[in-house]
Design a protein around this motif. Structure first.
Motif, PDB file in Angstrom:
ATOM      1  N   GLY A 178       0.657  -1.206  -0.048  1.00 24.66           N
ATOM      2  CA  GLY A 178       0.031  -0.178  -0.048  1.00 24.66           C
ATOM      3  C   GLY A 178       0.743   1.307   0.059  1.00 24.66           C
ATOM      4  N   ASN A 179       0.179   2.303   0.281  1.00 23.85           N
ATOM      5  CA  ASN A 179       0.892   3.716   0.375  1.00 23.85           C
ATOM      6  C   ASN A 179       0.773   4.301   1.496  1.00 23.85           C
ATOM      7  OD1 ASN A 179      -0.204   3.223  -2.607  1.00 23.85           O
ATOM      8  ND2 ASN A 179       1.387   4.789  -2.865  1.00 23.85           N
ATOM      9  N   LEU A 180       1.862   4.987   2.132  1.00 24.38           N
ATOM     10  CA  LEU A 180       1.996   5.609   3.276  1.00 24.38           C
ATOM     11  C   LEU A 180       0.836   6.711   3.478  1.00 24.38           C
ATOM     12  CD1 LEU A 180       4.411   4.170   3.756  1.00 24.38           C
ATOM     13  CD2 LEU A 180       5.373   5.926   4.883  1.00 24.38           C
ATOM     14  N   THR A 181       0.162   6.884   4.637  1.00 27.71           N
ATOM     15  CA  THR A 181      -0.945   8.029   4.547  1.00 27.71           C
ATOM     16  C   THR A 181      -0.589   9.104   5.380  1.00 27.71           C
ATOM     17  OG1 THR A 181      -1.856   7.001   6.679  1.00 27.71           O
ATOM     18  CG2 THR A 181      -2.760   6.085   4.814  1.00 27.71           C
ATOM     19  N   ARG A 182       0.907   8.843   6.094  1.00 29.89           N
ATOM     20  CA  ARG A 182       1.556  10.178   6.556  1.00 29.89           C
ATOM     21  C   ARG A 182       3.040   9.639   6.721  1.00 29.89           C
ATOM     22  NH1 ARG A 182      -1.025   6.989  10.591  1.00 29.89           N
ATOM     23  NH2 ARG A 182       0.525   6.266  12.069  1.00 29.89           N
ATOM     24  N   ASP A 183       3.740  10.657   7.130  1.00 24.31           N
ATOM     25  CA  ASP A 183       5.439  10.457   7.041  1.00 24.31           C
ATOM     26  C   ASP A 183       5.608   9.717   8.575  1.00 24.31           C
ATOM     27  OD1 ASP A 183       5.696  12.196   5.118  1.00 24.31           O
ATOM     28  OD2 ASP A 183       6.291  13.735   6.251  1.00 24.31           O
ATOM     29  N   PRO A 184       6.489   8.775   8.369  1.00 20.82           N
ATOM     30  CA  PRO A 184       6.848   7.832   9.356  1.00 20.82           C
ATOM     31  C   PRO A 184       7.146   8.783  10.812  1.00 20.82           C
ATOM     32  CG  PRO A 184       8.125   7.378   7.625  1.00 20.82           C
ATOM     33  CD  PRO A 184       7.566   8.529   7.386  1.00 20.82           C
ATOM     34  N   GLU A 185       6.687   8.317  11.811  1.00 19.06           N
ATOM     35  CA  GLU A 185       6.908   8.962  13.174  1.00 19.06           C
ATOM     36  C   GLU A 185       7.956   8.087  13.973  1.00 19.06           C
ATOM     37  OE1 GLU A 185       2.993   9.230  14.989  1.00 19.06           O
ATOM     38  OE2 GLU A 185       2.301  10.259  13.178  1.00 19.06           O
ATOM     39  N   LEU A 186       9.127   8.547  14.136  1.00 19.96           N
ATOM     40  CA  LEU A 186      10.269   8.086  14.593  1.00 19.96           C
ATOM     41  C   LEU A 186      10.711   8.124  15.895  1.00 19.96           C
ATOM     42  CD1 LEU A 186      12.820   5.792  14.084  1.00 19.96           C
ATOM     43  CD2 LEU A 186      14.059   7.972  13.664  1.00 19.96           C
ATOM     44  N   ARG A 187      10.841   7.348  16.869  1.00 19.35           N
ATOM     45  CA  ARG A 187      11.001   7.879  18.102  1.00 19.35           C
ATOM     46  C   ARG A 187      12.140   6.612  18.858  1.00 19.35           C
ATOM     47  NH1 ARG A 187       7.948   4.525  21.960  1.00 19.35           N
ATOM     48  NH2 ARG A 187       6.212   3.354  20.824  1.00 19.35           N
ATOM     49  N   TYR A 188      12.635   7.013  19.922  1.00 18.81           N
ATOM     50  CA  TYR A 188      13.690   5.987  20.671  1.00 18.81           C
ATOM     51  C   TYR A 188      13.087   5.520  21.955  1.00 18.81           C
ATOM     52  CZ  TYR A 188      16.765   6.774  16.619  1.00 18.81           C
ATOM     53  OH  TYR A 188      17.305   6.874  15.230  1.00 18.81           O
ATOM     54  N   ILE A 189      13.046   4.229  22.091  1.00 19.02           N
ATOM     55  CA  ILE A 189      12.796   3.706  23.401  1.00 19.02           C
ATOM     56  C   ILE A 189      13.959   3.973  24.442  1.00 19.02           C
ATOM     57  CG2 ILE A 189      10.831   2.426  22.729  1.00 19.02           C
ATOM     58  CD1 ILE A 189      12.695  -0.013  22.964  1.00 19.02           C
ATOM     59  N   PRO A 190      13.770   3.820  25.869  1.00 18.75           N
ATOM     60  CA  PRO A 190      14.852   4.247  26.621  1.00 18.75           C
ATOM     61  C   PRO A 190      16.307   3.253  26.358  1.00 18.75           C
ATOM     62  CG  PRO A 190      12.890   4.309  27.801  1.00 18.75           C
ATOM     63  CD  PRO A 190      12.590   3.869  26.482  1.00 18.75           C
ATOM     64  N   SER A 191      16.023   2.145  25.751  1.00 18.23           N
ATOM     65  CA  SER A 191      17.084   1.083  25.510  1.00 18.23           C
ATOM     66  C   SER A 191      18.035   1.812  24.380  1.00 18.23           C
ATOM     67  CB  SER A 191      16.503  -0.082  25.218  1.00 18.23           C
ATOM     68  OG  SER A 191      15.931  -0.213  23.981  1.00 18.23           O
ATOM     69  N   GLY A 192      17.462   2.593  23.551  1.00 16.23           N
ATOM     70  CA  GLY A 192      18.019   3.202  22.548  1.00 16.23           C
ATOM     71  C   GLY A 192      17.575   2.628  21.209  1.00 16.23           C
ATOM     72  N   THR A 193      16.636   1.698  21.168  1.00 14.01           N
ATOM     73  CA  THR A 193      15.978   0.968  19.849  1.00 14.01           C
ATOM     74  C   THR A 193      15.114   1.978  19.246  1.00 14.01           C
ATOM     75  OG1 THR A 193      16.384  -1.196  21.039  1.00 14.01           O
ATOM     76  CG2 THR A 193      14.730  -0.977  19.252  1.00 14.01           C
ATOM     77  N   ALA A 194      15.120   2.057  17.755  1.00 15.57           N
ATOM     78  CA  ALA A 194      14.304   2.762  17.101  1.00 15.57           C
ATOM     79  C   ALA A 194      12.875   2.223  16.882  1.00 15.57           C
ATOM     80  CB  ALA A 194      14.938   3.332  15.682  1.00 15.57           C
TER      81      ALA A 194
ATOM     82  N   LYS B 201       4.840  10.457   3.049  1.00 17.60           N
ATOM     83  CA  LYS B 201       3.574  10.233   2.592  1.00 17.60           C
ATOM     84  C   LYS B 201       3.338   9.877   1.293  1.00 17.60           C
ATOM     85  CE  LYS B 201      -0.988  12.554   2.950  1.00 17.60           C
ATOM     86  NZ  LYS B 201      -1.591  13.726   3.372  1.00 17.60           N
ATOM     87  N   GLY B 202       2.406   8.894   1.221  1.00 14.46           N
ATOM     88  CA  GLY B 202       2.061   8.513  -0.513  1.00 14.46           C
ATOM     89  C   GLY B 202       3.197   7.396  -1.244  1.00 14.46           C
ATOM     90  N   ALA B 203       4.368   7.215  -0.288  1.00 19.82           N
ATOM     91  CA  ALA B 203       5.322   6.317  -0.787  1.00 19.82           C
ATOM     92  C   ALA B 203       4.776   4.864  -0.902  1.00 19.82           C
ATOM     93  CB  ALA B 203       6.361   6.272  -0.007  1.00 19.82           C
ATOM     94  N   PRO B 204       4.895   4.084  -1.736  1.00 20.17           N
ATOM     95  CA  PRO B 204       4.470   2.659  -2.010  1.00 20.17           C
ATOM     96  C   PRO B 204       5.341   1.821  -1.328  1.00 20.17           C
ATOM     97  CG  PRO B 204       5.420   3.284  -4.026  1.00 20.17           C
ATOM     98  CD  PRO B 204       5.452   4.584  -3.326  1.00 20.17           C
ATOM     99  N   VAL B 205       4.965   0.960  -0.414  1.00 19.10           N
ATOM    100  CA  VAL B 205       5.775  -0.075   0.238  1.00 19.10           C
ATOM    101  C   VAL B 205       4.966  -1.286   0.663  1.00 19.10           C
ATOM    102  CG1 VAL B 205       4.785   0.677   2.465  1.00 19.10           C
ATOM    103  CG2 VAL B 205       7.319  -0.065   2.512  1.00 19.10           C
ATOM    104  N   LEU B 206       5.725  -2.427   0.721  1.00 12.62           N
ATOM    105  CA  LEU B 206       5.302  -3.731   0.991  1.00 12.62           C
ATOM    106  C   LEU B 206       5.899  -3.918   2.592  1.00 12.62           C
ATOM    107  CD1 LEU B 206       5.413  -6.969  -0.895  1.00 12.62           C
ATOM    108  CD2 LEU B 206       6.609  -7.023   1.243  1.00 12.62           C
ATOM    109  N   ILE B 207       4.981  -4.470   3.059  1.00 19.03           N
ATOM    110  CA  ILE B 207       5.219  -4.885   4.388  1.00 19.03           C
ATOM    111  C   ILE B 207       4.895  -6.389   4.942  1.00 19.03           C
ATOM    112  CG2 ILE B 207       4.410  -4.342   7.236  1.00 19.03           C
ATOM    113  CD1 ILE B 207       5.810  -1.979   5.839  1.00 19.03           C
TER     114      ILE B 207
END
Length: 147
Positions: A11-27, A70-76
């Motif tokens: 499908g296509n992304l409906t919004r830009d990715p929202e990146l964060r890091y958890i306390p262990s440092g994992t994205a 947003k709008g980018a096609p991707v396979l998950i």
């Protein structure tokens, strides 16, 4: 009784990715995906859109944040997970996808940046599967298929 929890979506992304890091440092990145299905209603074919929330982890999350918008096609490829919580005394739940693999589809766009990789954005990015799941068959990149 055996069970199997795998999902593959294109499908296509409906919004830009929202990146964060958890306390262990994992994205961790959250994306929204719009998946279209064509169904016949009466004499006409119509598109039905399903909106799916997807969670990406580790390097896959960072790659999505760097190259997708947003709008980018991707396979998950991943697994379904039901989140439940309580808000204002009401129980709520949401079904989402925890991605194990992500493949960017399509070529580079006009800006000259983004797209990633020598094949113009078609590289697959995956993260290690959790220890409790069995590893599936790996699909070779398009240029490694012998036909």
């Amino acid at each position: 009784m055996a069970s199997y929890n795998r999902v593959i979506l294109v499908g296509n992304l409906t919004r830009d990715p929202e990146l964060r890091y958890i306390p262990s440092g994992t994205a961790v990145a959250e994306i929204g995906l719009a998946v279209n299905d064509r169904v016949k209603k009466g004499d006409q074919w119509v598109d039905e859109t399903t909106f799916v929330d997807v969670t990406l982890w580790s390097r896959t999350a960072e790659v999505a944040n760097e190259y997708l918008s947003k709008g980018a096609p991707v396979l998950i490829e991943g697994r379904l997970k039901l989140d439940t919580w309580e808000k204002d005394g009401q129980k709520r739940s949401k079904l989402k996808v925890i991605a194990d693999k992500m493949q960017m589809l399509g070529g580079r766009t006009g800006g000259g940046s983004g797209g990633g990789g020598p094949r113009g954005g078609s590289d697959a990015y995956s993260q290690p599967a959790p220890a409790s799941s069995s590893a599936g068959a790996n699909i070779p990149p398009e240029d490694d298929i012998p036909f």
